[in-house]
Design a protein around this motif. Structure first.
Motif, PDB file in Angstrom:
ATOM      1  N   ILE A   1       0.765  -1.202   0.112  1.00 22.08           N
ATOM      2  CA  ILE A   1       0.043   0.016  -0.048  1.00 22.08           C
ATOM      3  C   ILE A   1       0.934   1.127  -0.139  1.00 22.08           C
ATOM      4  CG2 ILE A   1      -1.896  -1.190   1.158  1.00 22.08           C
ATOM      5  CD1 ILE A   1      -1.105   0.416   3.650  1.00 22.08           C
ATOM      6  N   SER A   2       2.223   1.148   0.165  1.00 19.12           N
ATOM      7  CA  SER A   2       2.749   2.435   0.367  1.00 19.12           C
ATOM      8  C   SER A   2       2.971   3.213  -0.900  1.00 19.12           C
ATOM      9  CB  SER A   2       4.358   1.878   0.774  1.00 19.12           C
ATOM     10  OG  SER A   2       4.938   1.355  -0.383  1.00 19.12           O
ATOM     11  N   PRO A   3       3.050   2.809  -2.015  1.00 18.70           N
ATOM     12  CA  PRO A   3       2.817   3.609  -3.149  1.00 18.70           C
ATOM     13  C   PRO A   3       1.634   4.420  -3.315  1.00 18.70           C
ATOM     14  CG  PRO A   3       3.604   1.414  -4.180  1.00 18.70           C
ATOM     15  CD  PRO A   3       3.111   1.492  -2.608  1.00 18.70           C
ATOM     16  N   THR A   4       0.510   3.787  -3.072  1.00 21.76           N
ATOM     17  CA  THR A   4      -0.793   4.308  -3.021  1.00 21.76           C
ATOM     18  C   THR A   4      -1.017   5.266  -1.869  1.00 21.76           C
ATOM     19  OG1 THR A   4      -2.022   2.101  -3.886  1.00 21.76           O
ATOM     20  CG2 THR A   4      -3.356   3.892  -3.020  1.00 21.76           C
ATOM     21  N   PHE A   5      -0.437   4.871  -0.676  1.00 20.51           N
ATOM     22  CA  PHE A   5      -0.463   5.967   0.452  1.00 20.51           C
ATOM     23  C   PHE A   5       0.356   6.981   0.128  1.00 20.51           C
ATOM     24  CE2 PHE A   5       1.359   7.207   4.537  1.00 20.51           C
ATOM     25  CZ  PHE A   5       0.388   7.478   5.362  1.00 20.51           C
ATOM     26  N   VAL A   6       1.454   6.900  -0.564  1.00 15.57           N
ATOM     27  CA  VAL A   6       2.264   8.036  -0.829  1.00 15.57           C
ATOM     28  C   VAL A   6       1.330   9.223  -1.741  1.00 15.57           C
ATOM     29  CG1 VAL A   6       4.592   8.966  -1.802  1.00 15.57           C
ATOM     30  CG2 VAL A   6       4.443   7.115  -0.050  1.00 15.57           C
ATOM     31  N   TYR A   7       0.985   8.352  -2.548  1.00 17.30           N
ATOM     32  CA  TYR A   7       0.175   9.253  -3.714  1.00 17.30           C
ATOM     33  C   TYR A   7      -1.065   9.752  -3.191  1.00 17.30           C
ATOM     34  CZ  TYR A   7      -2.676   9.946  -8.130  1.00 17.30           C
ATOM     35  OH  TYR A   7      -3.185  10.405  -9.033  1.00 17.30           O
ATOM     36  N   ALA A   8      -1.713   9.190  -2.230  1.00 19.23           N
ATOM     37  CA  ALA A   8      -2.864   9.786  -1.354  1.00 19.23           C
ATOM     38  C   ALA A   8      -2.431  11.129  -0.511  1.00 19.23           C
ATOM     39  CB  ALA A   8      -3.689   8.663  -0.792  1.00 19.23           C
ATOM     40  N   LEU A   9      -1.265  10.584   0.075  1.00 17.92           N
ATOM     41  CA  LEU A   9      -0.547  11.637   0.974  1.00 17.92           C
ATOM     42  C   LEU A   9      -0.436  12.955   0.224  1.00 17.92           C
ATOM     43  CD1 LEU A   9       0.016  11.857   3.852  1.00 17.92           C
ATOM     44  CD2 LEU A   9       2.194  11.163   3.268  1.00 17.92           C
ATOM     45  N   ILE A  10       0.077  12.894  -0.976  1.00 21.65           N
ATOM     46  CA  ILE A  10       0.448  13.932  -1.779  1.00 21.65           C
ATOM     47  C   ILE A  10      -0.575  14.681  -2.345  1.00 21.65           C
ATOM     48  CG2 ILE A  10       1.577  14.727  -4.018  1.00 21.65           C
ATOM     49  CD1 ILE A  10       3.813  12.585  -3.708  1.00 21.65           C
ATOM     50  N   LEU A  11      -1.691  14.092  -2.555  1.00 19.84           N
ATOM     51  CA  LEU A  11      -2.907  14.797  -3.035  1.00 19.84           C
ATOM     52  C   LEU A  11      -3.891  15.365  -2.088  1.00 19.84           C
ATOM     53  CD1 LEU A  11      -4.196  12.080  -5.765  1.00 19.84           C
ATOM     54  CD2 LEU A  11      -2.870  14.348  -6.071  1.00 19.84           C
ATOM     55  N   LEU A  12      -3.685  14.825  -0.716  1.00 21.92           N
ATOM     56  CA  LEU A  12      -4.669  15.237   0.127  1.00 21.92           C
ATOM     57  C   LEU A  12      -3.648  16.366   1.135  1.00 21.92           C
ATOM     58  CD1 LEU A  12      -6.509  11.750   1.234  1.00 21.92           C
ATOM     59  CD2 LEU A  12      -7.267  13.907  -0.099  1.00 21.92           C
ATOM     60  N   VAL A  13      -2.641  15.864   1.450  1.00 22.86           N
ATOM     61  CA  VAL A  13      -1.935  16.708   2.647  1.00 22.86           C
ATOM     62  C   VAL A  13      -1.151  17.902   2.043  1.00 22.86           C
ATOM     63  CG1 VAL A  13      -0.071  16.489   4.202  1.00 22.86           C
ATOM     64  CG2 VAL A  13      -1.604  14.698   4.003  1.00 22.86           C
ATOM     65  N   LEU A  14      -0.560  17.697   0.735  1.00 21.65           N
ATOM     66  CA  LEU A  14       0.052  18.662   0.161  1.00 21.65           C
ATOM     67  C   LEU A  14      -0.770  19.962  -0.313  1.00 21.65           C
ATOM     68  CD1 LEU A  14       2.768  19.783  -0.696  1.00 21.65           C
ATOM     69  CD2 LEU A  14       2.315  18.543  -2.987  1.00 21.65           C
ATOM     70  N   PRO A  15      -2.087  19.810  -0.813  1.00 22.53           N
ATOM     71  CA  PRO A  15      -2.846  20.844  -1.045  1.00 22.53           C
ATOM     72  C   PRO A  15      -3.420  21.612   0.252  1.00 22.53           C
ATOM     73  CG  PRO A  15      -3.566  19.029  -2.411  1.00 22.53           C
ATOM     74  CD  PRO A  15      -2.693  18.784  -1.264  1.00 22.53           C
ATOM     75  N   ILE A  16      -3.739  20.856   1.240  1.00 19.27           N
ATOM     76  CA  ILE A  16      -3.819  21.495   2.557  1.00 19.27           C
ATOM     77  C   ILE A  16      -2.902  22.548   3.052  1.00 19.27           C
ATOM     78  CG2 ILE A  16      -4.682  20.790   4.950  1.00 19.27           C
ATOM     79  CD1 ILE A  16      -6.161  18.645   4.041  1.00 19.27           C
ATOM     80  N   LEU A  17      -1.682  21.789   3.122  1.00 16.40           N
ATOM     81  CA  LEU A  17      -0.579  22.788   3.560  1.00 16.40           C
ATOM     82  C   LEU A  17      -0.227  23.867   2.430  1.00 16.40           C
ATOM     83  CD1 LEU A  17       2.176  19.715   4.178  1.00 16.40           C
ATOM     84  CD2 LEU A  17       0.782  20.971   5.701  1.00 16.40           C
ATOM     85  N   VAL A  18      -0.460  23.787   1.555  1.00 20.99           N
ATOM     86  CA  VAL A  18      -0.561  24.940   0.446  1.00 20.99           C
ATOM     87  C   VAL A  18      -1.537  26.006   0.992  1.00 20.99           C
ATOM     88  CG1 VAL A  18      -0.877  25.754  -1.809  1.00 20.99           C
ATOM     89  CG2 VAL A  18       0.477  23.662  -1.289  1.00 20.99           C
ATOM     90  N   VAL A  19      -2.770  25.675   1.411  1.00 18.61           N
ATOM     91  CA  VAL A  19      -3.871  26.343   1.583  1.00 18.61           C
ATOM     92  C   VAL A  19      -3.406  27.258   2.846  1.00 18.61           C
ATOM     93  CG1 VAL A  19      -6.209  26.544   2.304  1.00 18.61           C
ATOM     94  CG2 VAL A  19      -5.535  25.187   0.229  1.00 18.61           C
ATOM     95  N   ILE A  20      -2.858  26.264   3.889  1.00 18.71           N
ATOM     96  CA  ILE A  20      -2.544  27.028   5.266  1.00 18.71           C
ATOM     97  C   ILE A  20      -1.738  27.910   5.030  1.00 18.71           C
ATOM     98  CG2 ILE A  20      -1.397  26.314   7.501  1.00 18.71           C
ATOM     99  CD1 ILE A  20      -3.052  23.634   7.390  1.00 18.71           C
ATOM    100  N   ALA A  21      -0.485  27.670   4.093  1.00 19.94           N
ATOM    101  CA  ALA A  21       0.431  28.392   4.123  1.00 19.94           C
ATOM    102  C   ALA A  21      -0.022  29.762   3.668  1.00 19.94           C
ATOM    103  CB  ALA A  21       1.748  27.955   3.013  1.00 19.94           C
ATOM    104  N   HIS A  22      -0.576  29.879   2.529  1.00 21.24           N
ATOM    105  CA  HIS A  22      -1.438  30.973   1.641  1.00 21.24           C
ATOM    106  C   HIS A  22      -2.267  31.919   2.712  1.00 21.24           C
ATOM    107  CE1 HIS A  22      -0.304  29.336  -2.235  1.00 21.24           C
ATOM    108  NE2 HIS A  22      -0.684  30.583  -2.489  1.00 21.24           N
TER     109      HIS A  22
END
Length: 305
Positions: free
Chosen positions: A33-54
């Motif tokens: 599951i690690s590839p899928t987990f990393v992919y989902a992490l990038i799609l979910l967490v990264l946009p949230i971090l970008v929004v929080i930074a903005h």
């Protein structure tokens, strides 16, 4: 050959020491599951971090000033327009959740306890409205609730009203009605799954011990189906806070929600930091509200026992 032969047992021993760890189900499952987990992490967490930074930056016409500031949060929490929109959104979301669960539970109960061999057919019929676009379903309610719509025409035909009512559309009530219908299936299914797991012998035992249908339901069926009720409430409540299509089409000026303000900031206003601050504030409040809902339902479940 002798050296190789002598050295092979330690190699096999080292391999045997590593193999249990590498062959364990936990490691193999994580590797799977690690590839899928990393992919989902990038799609979910990264946009949230970008929004929080903005949200901690400011908009300077067409450029963004990266200087840290809390001004956006001050505006989001103190400006009357955003505060009112947020409270209205929370009110609509909670109301839709309560109405949807209240309407979905009897349907799910009927299918689970009285559906017999036609349960699959009932579930199939429930999903039919989702064969069409969400936008078309919202527009259909606009036709039903409109000034010359189906509901006004029916009420006038029955003599209940003399002229078409303007109170059915372009307000919070229209948004609540439309969202309740749109999310009904998402509430029915988890409640149905939870009811299917209720041990029927417990219900029979309660009846044998003298409980009537209502008391048996309150003491046995409802507490055991509480996980489905909680899931249904959260599934409906969280997305409806962020819905902006329904308020835009059937809400009018009295049905505007916080998501419409966020969309305006990211769109026409071109103020991404303020839109991000509104998004983060809404996300935090909704998370707290969801946690409070779970605690309240579990407290009611304990009282029912």
């Amino acid at each position: 050959m002798t050296v190789a032969a002598e050295g092979s047992p330690p190699l096999r021993l080292a391999g045997s020491r590593r193999s249990p760890l590498l062959q364990s189900e936990a490691v193999q499952g994580f590797a799977l599951i690690s590839p899928t987990f990393v992919y989902a992490l990038i799609l979910l967490v990264l946009p949230i971090l970008v929004v929080i930074a903005h949200s901690f930056w400011t908009q300077n016409y067409l450029t963004i000033d990266h200087t840290f500031t809390l001004e956006n949060y001050r505006i989001a929490l103190t400006e009357p327009i955003y505060r009112d929109l947020l409270w209205r959104s929370l009110y609509i979301s909670l109301t839709v959740s309560l109405l949807t669960v209240a309407l979905a539970y009897p349907i799910a109960y009927f299918i689970s306890f009285h559906g017999g061999r036609h349960k699959s057919l009932w579930l199939f019929l429930i999903t039919i409205p989702f064969w069409t676009s969400y936008l078309l379903r919202v527009m259909s309610w606009k036709v039903i609730l409109g000034y010359n719509g189906v509901l006004n025409s029916g009420l006038m035909g029955l003599g209940i009203i003399d002229e078409p009512s303007t109170a059915l559309l372009y307000n919070s009530t229209a948004v609540i009605i439309t969202l309740t219908h749109a999310w009904a299936t998402f509430a029915i299914l988890p409640i149905f799954v939870s009811l299917e797991k209720v041990d029927r012998t417990l219900v029979e035992a309660a009846t044998d011990l003298g409980d009537g249908p209502l008391r048996s339901f309150l003491r046995v069926t409802l507490p055991l189906s509480a996980p489905g009720v909680i899931s249904a409430a959260l599934i409906v409540m969280i997305p409806t806070v962020g819905d902006y299509v329904t308020p835009k089409l059937v809400g009018g000026k009295d049905g505007v929600m916080i998501a419409n303000a966020i969309q305006a900031q990211f769109g026409k206003a071109s103020n991404w930091p303020l839109g991000a601050a509104l998004s983060v504030t809404t996300m935090i409040i909704v998370s707290l509200m969801a946690g409070a809902t779970v605690l309240v339902i579990r407290a009611l479940q304990r009282l029912a026992r």
